[in-house]
Scaffold this active site. Structure first.
Site, mmCIF file in Angstrom:
data_model
loop_
_atom_site.group_PDB
_atom_site.id
_atom_site.type_symbol
_atom_site.label_atom_id
_atom_site.label_comp_id
_atom_site.label_asym_id
_atom_site.label_seq_id
_atom_site.Cartn_x
_atom_site.Cartn_y
_atom_site.Cartn_z
ATOM 1 N N LYS A 106 0.858 -1.182 0.000
ATOM 2 C CA LYS A 106 0.000 0.000 0.000
ATOM 3 C C LYS A 106 0.897 1.236 0.000
ATOM 4 C CE LYS A 106 -4.508 0.966 0.574
ATOM 5 N NZ LYS A 106 -5.685 0.204 0.143
ATOM 6 N N GLY A 116 -20.671 6.535 5.361
ATOM 7 C CA GLY A 116 -19.739 6.960 4.309
ATOM 8 C C GLY A 116 -20.319 6.651 2.939
ATOM 9 N N VAL A 117 -20.718 7.709 2.230
ATOM 10 C CA VAL A 117 -21.297 7.501 0.895
ATOM 11 C C VAL A 117 -20.413 8.182 -0.146
ATOM 12 C CG1 VAL A 117 -23.666 6.946 1.516
ATOM 13 C CG2 VAL A 117 -22.979 9.337 1.431
ATOM 14 N N GLY A 118 -19.133 7.779 -0.134
ATOM 15 C CA GLY A 118 -18.193 8.247 -1.162
ATOM 16 C C GLY A 118 -18.282 7.310 -2.355
ATOM 17 N N VAL A 149 -17.425 4.069 -2.983
ATOM 18 C CA VAL A 149 -18.023 2.741 -2.796
ATOM 19 C C VAL A 149 -19.432 2.862 -2.213
ATOM 20 C CG1 VAL A 149 -17.789 0.489 -1.691
ATOM 21 C CG2 VAL A 149 -15.744 1.703 -2.415
HETATM 22 P P1 NAD Z 1 -14.174 7.820 -0.526
HETATM 23 O O1 NAD Z 1 -13.150 8.750 -0.021
HETATM 24 O O2 NAD Z 1 -14.692 7.990 -1.902
HETATM 25 O O3 NAD Z 1 -15.422 7.806 0.461
HETATM 26 C C1 NAD Z 1 -15.321 7.813 1.839
HETATM 27 C C2 NAD Z 1 -16.507 8.606 2.375
HETATM 28 O O4 NAD Z 1 -16.516 8.507 3.792
HETATM 29 C C3 NAD Z 1 -16.432 10.094 2.035
HETATM 30 O O5 NAD Z 1 -17.674 10.538 1.480
HETATM 31 C C4 NAD Z 1 -16.152 10.761 3.394
HETATM 32 O O6 NAD Z 1 -16.716 12.050 3.506
HETATM 33 C C5 NAD Z 1 -16.815 9.774 4.336
HETATM 34 N N1 NAD Z 1 -16.342 9.842 5.714
HETATM 35 C C6 NAD Z 1 -15.072 10.076 6.160
HETATM 36 N N2 NAD Z 1 -15.048 10.055 7.507
HETATM 37 C C7 NAD Z 1 -16.322 9.784 7.901
HETATM 38 C C8 NAD Z 1 -16.945 9.624 9.168
HETATM 39 N N3 NAD Z 1 -16.232 9.732 10.306
HETATM 40 N N4 NAD Z 1 -18.268 9.365 9.219
HETATM 41 C C9 NAD Z 1 -18.986 9.242 8.079
HETATM 42 N N5 NAD Z 1 -18.456 9.392 6.850
HETATM 43 C C10 NAD Z 1 -17.144 9.654 6.765
HETATM 44 O O7 NAD Z 1 -13.560 6.354 -0.327
HETATM 45 P P2 NAD Z 1 -14.052 4.992 -0.973
HETATM 46 O O8 NAD Z 1 -13.199 4.684 -2.140
HETATM 47 O O9 NAD Z 1 -15.521 4.997 -1.092
HETATM 48 O O10 NAD Z 1 -13.620 3.958 0.162
HETATM 49 C C11 NAD Z 1 -14.388 3.815 1.352
HETATM 50 C C12 NAD Z 1 -13.725 2.776 2.261
HETATM 51 O O11 NAD Z 1 -13.655 1.522 1.575
HETATM 52 C C13 NAD Z 1 -12.271 3.090 2.653
HETATM 53 O O12 NAD Z 1 -12.023 2.569 3.942
HETATM 54 C C14 NAD Z 1 -11.450 2.311 1.635
HETATM 55 O O13 NAD Z 1 -10.161 2.009 2.104
HETATM 56 C C15 NAD Z 1 -12.301 1.076 1.490
HETATM 57 N N6 NAD Z 1 -12.124 0.379 0.226
HETATM 58 C C16 NAD Z 1 -12.325 1.012 -0.956
HETATM 59 C C17 NAD Z 1 -12.169 0.325 -2.153
HETATM 60 C C18 NAD Z 1 -12.426 0.991 -3.482
HETATM 61 O O14 NAD Z 1 -12.575 0.261 -4.483
HETATM 62 N N7 NAD Z 1 -12.517 2.299 -3.558
HETATM 63 C C19 NAD Z 1 -11.782 -1.021 -2.134
HETATM 64 C C20 NAD Z 1 -11.595 -1.661 -0.900
HETATM 65 C C21 NAD Z 1 -11.775 -0.945 0.278
#
Ligand code: NAD
Length: 341
Positions: free
Chosen positions: A80, A174-176, A178
């Site tokens: 990573k 968390g609605v980013g 994923v």
């Molecule tokens: P992202 O940054 O697009 O979304 C994360 C969301 O979480 C954001 O909208 C952020 O505002 C929100 N957030 C942050 N802190 C918060 C809190 N305390 N309470 C509520 N919401 C909060 O990230 P992503 O790509 O959607 O990934 C989300 C999680 O999944 C991460 O832990 C990442 O490591 C994991 N993940 C992602 C992938 C991928 O394909 N993107 C794959 C495996 C694991």
């Protein structure tokens, strides 16, 4: 910073500190294991209260990738990167980061993680070929991994709820990238959504799906059929576990358990925890298929294999009276030991 004195150090094969004072960027590439193949794992672009916290994250996340890749049956080890200081010229920083990845000559393969985008990967690809997460031709694996991660989470949720999400309440933290795709899949099969996010703009994008909004610091406590952590790690801890409003947890966030003891706390509270790295492998499956030049169909088949694996470790955990993550950890360690022989 010394990786070996950090509590998250786990015999990592290599930890490289990268950066450029003139560009104002700083980062870390952590290679946990290459026993099963090149160390693959995304690059997190994030800021931390202390530099040591960035190191802790890189060490924990890279170890997590070893486990995730092994459990998903991918020919990959775990690594990573974390960029914890980004200079004003983002493109120049990304090119410099790519050059550092290139120097490792394929021992580490990068892709998107929190804070990174497909456009970032395209820039990184100018200085290294050891990068995935870049859109390819029609039918080929490539591009944003998050919809695949969301599909793996969605199918796991469905399996844990007995095959259907219709009318069931799912609390999504968390609605980013994923979380958003996950909400679309859940809403598409008539689940009731409650969402929480610290970013108002992210919430607004989901509201049209009919989602109810809960305060970000209370979403874990919402009374629901299932809680899906899709924000950052360590959300399941001594404080939050007694407050949980669901009896099942299944989400995308990496490193959901703050400590090993939190797995036991969940078992004691009668809460089923689907191990994060088994559930959220969809993105790395896509990255692996892209890197190996496989088709989108191959990605789909491998992502559909995630939910049965989740159910197998959850059921074994129930039989043994232990947290399912201990079952998956054990399977991974056996696999790595066999590969080392
Ligand atoms: P992202 O940054 O697009 O979304 C994360 C969301 O979480 C954001 O909208 C952020 O505002 C929100 N957030 C942050 N802190 C918060 C809190 N305390 N309470 C509520 N919401 C909060 O990230 P992503 O790509 O959607 O990934 C989300 C999680 O999944 C991460 O832990 C990442 O490591 C994991 N993940 C992602 C992938 C991928 O394909 N993107 C794959 C495996 C694991």
């Amino acid at each position: 910073m010394n990786p070996k004195t950090n509590a998250a150090y786990d015999g990592h094969e290599e930890v490289v500190f990268i950066g450029d004072d003139a560009l104002g960027y700083k980062g870390i590439i952590a290679i946990h294991s290459t026993a099963l193949g090149p160390a693959a794992g995304g690059c997190r672009m994030w800021t931390y209260a202390r530099d040591e916290d960035a190191l802790t994250d890189a060490l924990r996340l890279s170890r997590g990738m070893t486990y995730k890749n092994a459990m998903a049956d991918l020919p990959l080890g775990g690594g990573k990167a974390v960029i914890y200081k980004m200079g004003p010229d983002r493109a120049a920083c990304l090119r410099a980061f790519g050059a550092e990845v290139e120097k490792l000559q394929g021992r580490y393969i990068t892709a998107e993680d929190v804070g990174a985008t497909v456009s970032d990967m395209k820039i990184i690809a100018r200085t290294t070929s050891y990068v995935a997460g870049i859109p390819k031709e029609e039918g080929q694996a490539g591009g944003d991994p998050s919809p695949w991660t969301a599909l793996g989470v969605f199918l796991s949720i469905k399996a844990l709820l007995g095959g259907s999400v219709e009318g069931r309440t799912i609390a999504v933290q968390g609605v980013g990238a994923v979380g958003r795709h996950l909400c679309q899949l859940l809403a598409g099969e008539a689940a009731k959504l409650v969402i929480g996010d610290v970013n108002r703009a992210a919430l607004v994008r989901i509201e049209p799906l009919g989602a109810e909004i809960a305060p970000a610091d209370q979403i874990h406590a919402v009374n629901a059929d299932l809680f899906a952590p899709c924000a950052l790690g360590a959300g399941l801890n001594q404080k939050s576990i007694p407050e949980l409003g669901s009896k099942i947890i299944c989400g995308a966030a990496n490193n959901q358990l703050a400590t090993e003891e939190d797995g036991a706390r969940l078992v004691a509270a009668g809460i089923t925890y689907a191990p994060d790295y088994v559930v959220n492998a969809g993105g790395i499956v896509m990255v692996s298929c892209e890197y190996l030049g496989e088709s989108e169909q191959a990605v789909d088949a491998k992502v559909r294999a995630i939910a049965p694996r989740v159910m197998a470790v959850v059921e074994a955990g129930r039989r043994e009276g232990v947290s399912p993550h201990l079952v998956s950890d054990r399977l991974v360690r056996a696999k790595i030991a066999a590969a080392r022989k």
